[in-house]
Write a protein that holds these residues in place. Structure first.
Motif, mmCIF file in Angstrom:
data_model
loop_
_atom_site.group_PDB
_atom_site.id
_atom_site.type_symbol
_atom_site.label_atom_id
_atom_site.label_comp_id
_atom_site.label_asym_id
_atom_site.label_seq_id
_atom_site.Cartn_x
_atom_site.Cartn_y
_atom_site.Cartn_z
ATOM 1 N N LEU A 112 -43.763 -31.523 -24.529
ATOM 2 C CA LEU A 112 -43.096 -32.016 -23.334
ATOM 3 C C LEU A 112 -43.817 -31.413 -22.134
ATOM 4 O O LEU A 112 -44.309 -30.284 -22.217
ATOM 5 N N HIS A 113 -43.856 -32.120 -21.018
ATOM 6 C CA HIS A 113 -44.563 -31.582 -19.858
ATOM 7 C C HIS A 113 -43.934 -30.271 -19.390
ATOM 8 O O HIS A 113 -44.631 -29.376 -18.932
ATOM 9 N N GLN A 114 -42.612 -30.128 -19.553
ATOM 10 C CA GLN A 114 -41.945 -28.884 -19.168
ATOM 11 C C GLN A 114 -42.430 -27.719 -20.042
ATOM 12 O O GLN A 114 -42.628 -26.608 -19.564
ATOM 13 N N GLU A 115 -42.594 -27.984 -21.330
ATOM 14 C CA GLU A 115 -43.088 -26.954 -22.248
ATOM 15 C C GLU A 115 -44.519 -26.576 -21.910
ATOM 16 O O GLU A 115 -44.886 -25.399 -21.956
ATOM 17 N N ALA A 116 -45.324 -27.564 -21.554
ATOM 18 C CA ALA A 116 -46.715 -27.301 -21.200
ATOM 19 C C ALA A 116 -46.806 -26.377 -19.990
ATOM 20 O O ALA A 116 -47.666 -25.490 -19.951
ATOM 21 N N VAL A 117 -45.919 -26.549 -19.025
ATOM 22 C CA VAL A 117 -45.902 -25.667 -17.850
ATOM 23 C C VAL A 117 -45.676 -24.225 -18.293
ATOM 24 O O VAL A 117 -46.387 -23.306 -17.863
ATOM 25 N N LEU A 118 -44.704 -24.018 -19.141
ATOM 26 C CA LEU A 118 -44.362 -22.672 -19.590
ATOM 27 C C LEU A 118 -45.477 -22.057 -20.434
ATOM 28 O O LEU A 118 -45.857 -20.894 -20.227
ATOM 29 N N VAL A 119 -46.023 -22.807 -21.360
ATOM 30 C CA VAL A 119 -47.119 -22.305 -22.203
ATOM 31 C C VAL A 119 -48.330 -21.975 -21.334
ATOM 32 O O VAL A 119 -48.959 -20.922 -21.495
ATOM 33 N N LEU A 120 -48.657 -22.841 -20.406
ATOM 34 C CA LEU A 120 -49.794 -22.609 -19.521
ATOM 35 C C LEU A 120 -49.583 -21.367 -18.656
ATOM 36 O O LEU A 120 -50.487 -20.536 -18.521
ATOM 37 N N ALA A 121 -48.404 -21.214 -18.085
ATOM 38 C CA ALA A 121 -48.114 -20.037 -17.259
ATOM 39 C C ALA A 121 -48.278 -18.755 -18.075
ATOM 40 O O ALA A 121 -48.852 -17.767 -17.595
ATOM 41 N N GLU A 122 -47.805 -18.771 -19.315
ATOM 42 C CA GLU A 122 -47.949 -17.591 -20.175
ATOM 43 C C GLU A 122 -49.423 -17.319 -20.461
ATOM 44 O O GLU A 122 -49.855 -16.164 -20.460
ATOM 45 N N GLN A 123 -50.200 -18.342 -20.694
ATOM 46 C CA GLN A 123 -51.619 -18.146 -20.992
ATOM 47 C C GLN A 123 -52.394 -17.653 -19.772
ATOM 48 O O GLN A 123 -53.333 -16.867 -19.905
ATOM 49 N N ILE A 124 -52.014 -18.093 -18.598
ATOM 50 C CA ILE A 124 -52.644 -17.579 -17.373
ATOM 51 C C ILE A 124 -52.309 -16.097 -17.221
ATOM 52 O O ILE A 124 -53.177 -15.278 -16.909
ATOM 53 N N TYR A 125 -51.056 -15.753 -17.455
ATOM 54 C CA TYR A 125 -50.646 -14.350 -17.408
ATOM 55 C C TYR A 125 -51.439 -13.529 -18.422
ATOM 56 O O TYR A 125 -51.982 -12.462 -18.113
ATOM 57 N N ARG A 126 -51.533 -14.017 -19.637
ATOM 58 C CA ARG A 126 -52.278 -13.339 -20.699
ATOM 59 C C ARG A 126 -53.742 -13.165 -20.291
ATOM 60 O O ARG A 126 -54.344 -12.109 -20.506
ATOM 61 N N ALA A 127 -54.316 -14.197 -19.673
ATOM 62 C CA ALA A 127 -55.720 -14.136 -19.250
ATOM 63 C C ALA A 127 -55.952 -12.991 -18.271
ATOM 64 O O ALA A 127 -56.933 -12.238 -18.399
ATOM 65 N N TYR A 128 -55.059 -12.826 -17.322
ATOM 66 C CA TYR A 128 -55.241 -11.749 -16.349
ATOM 67 C C TYR A 128 -55.000 -10.377 -16.961
ATOM 68 O O TYR A 128 -55.625 -9.395 -16.543
ATOM 69 N N LYS A 129 -54.151 -10.288 -17.954
ATOM 70 C CA LYS A 129 -53.991 -9.023 -18.676
ATOM 71 C C LYS A 129 -55.303 -8.688 -19.399
ATOM 72 O O LYS A 129 -55.754 -7.541 -19.379
#
Length: 138
Positions: A112-129
């Protein structure tokens, strides 16, 4: 560098919005969510944006390679922002897809597009960590 997740829909469910806001807070508001009726209209005059469209046929990265790709884009010097494009119920138009600098796939599965937003936000956070050598990604 500004990072925007551009969603051609509304993030209606409160739990998705709460999840996004948590990652936004952890990233010190480095990531914004932009809800639009037309991504194509939004992209007008975005000449210095690195555009990443989320597409099932796109490239899949490991978390580490995704982090290094973000760093590469930031260090390029030309781009003022990174735009992640997520289509609504019918996906992204071909016109929008052609404007993309990179086609990214989160999975071969459909979300779902809503799920994609959440997964993407988590991956961006993970990337900066990962880029800051901070614990989290393992």
């Amino acid at each position: 560098m500004n990072i925007k997740i551009v969603l051609e829909a509304k993030l209606k469910e409160s739990f998705y919005l709460a999840g996004f806001k948590e990652y936004q807070k952890r990233l010190y508001n480095k990531v914004q969510l932009i809800e639009v009726e037309s991504i194509n209209d939004y992209l007008q005059n975005k000449k210095q944006a690195f555009i990443i469209s989320l597409e099932i046929e796109g490239i899949m990265f490991t978390s580490e390679k995704f982090a290094y790709k973000l760093r590469e884009i930031e260090q390029d010097g030309f781009y003022s922002e990174i735009l992640f494009l997520i289509g609504g119920a019918y996906g992204l138009s071909e016109q929008v897809r052609k404007k993309s600098n990179l086609k990214l796939s989160l999975s071969k599965m459909t979300f779902l597009h809503q799920e994609a937003v959440l997964v993407l936000a988590e991956q961006i956070y993970r990337a900066y960590k990962i880029l800051n050598n901070e614990p989290y990604h393992k």
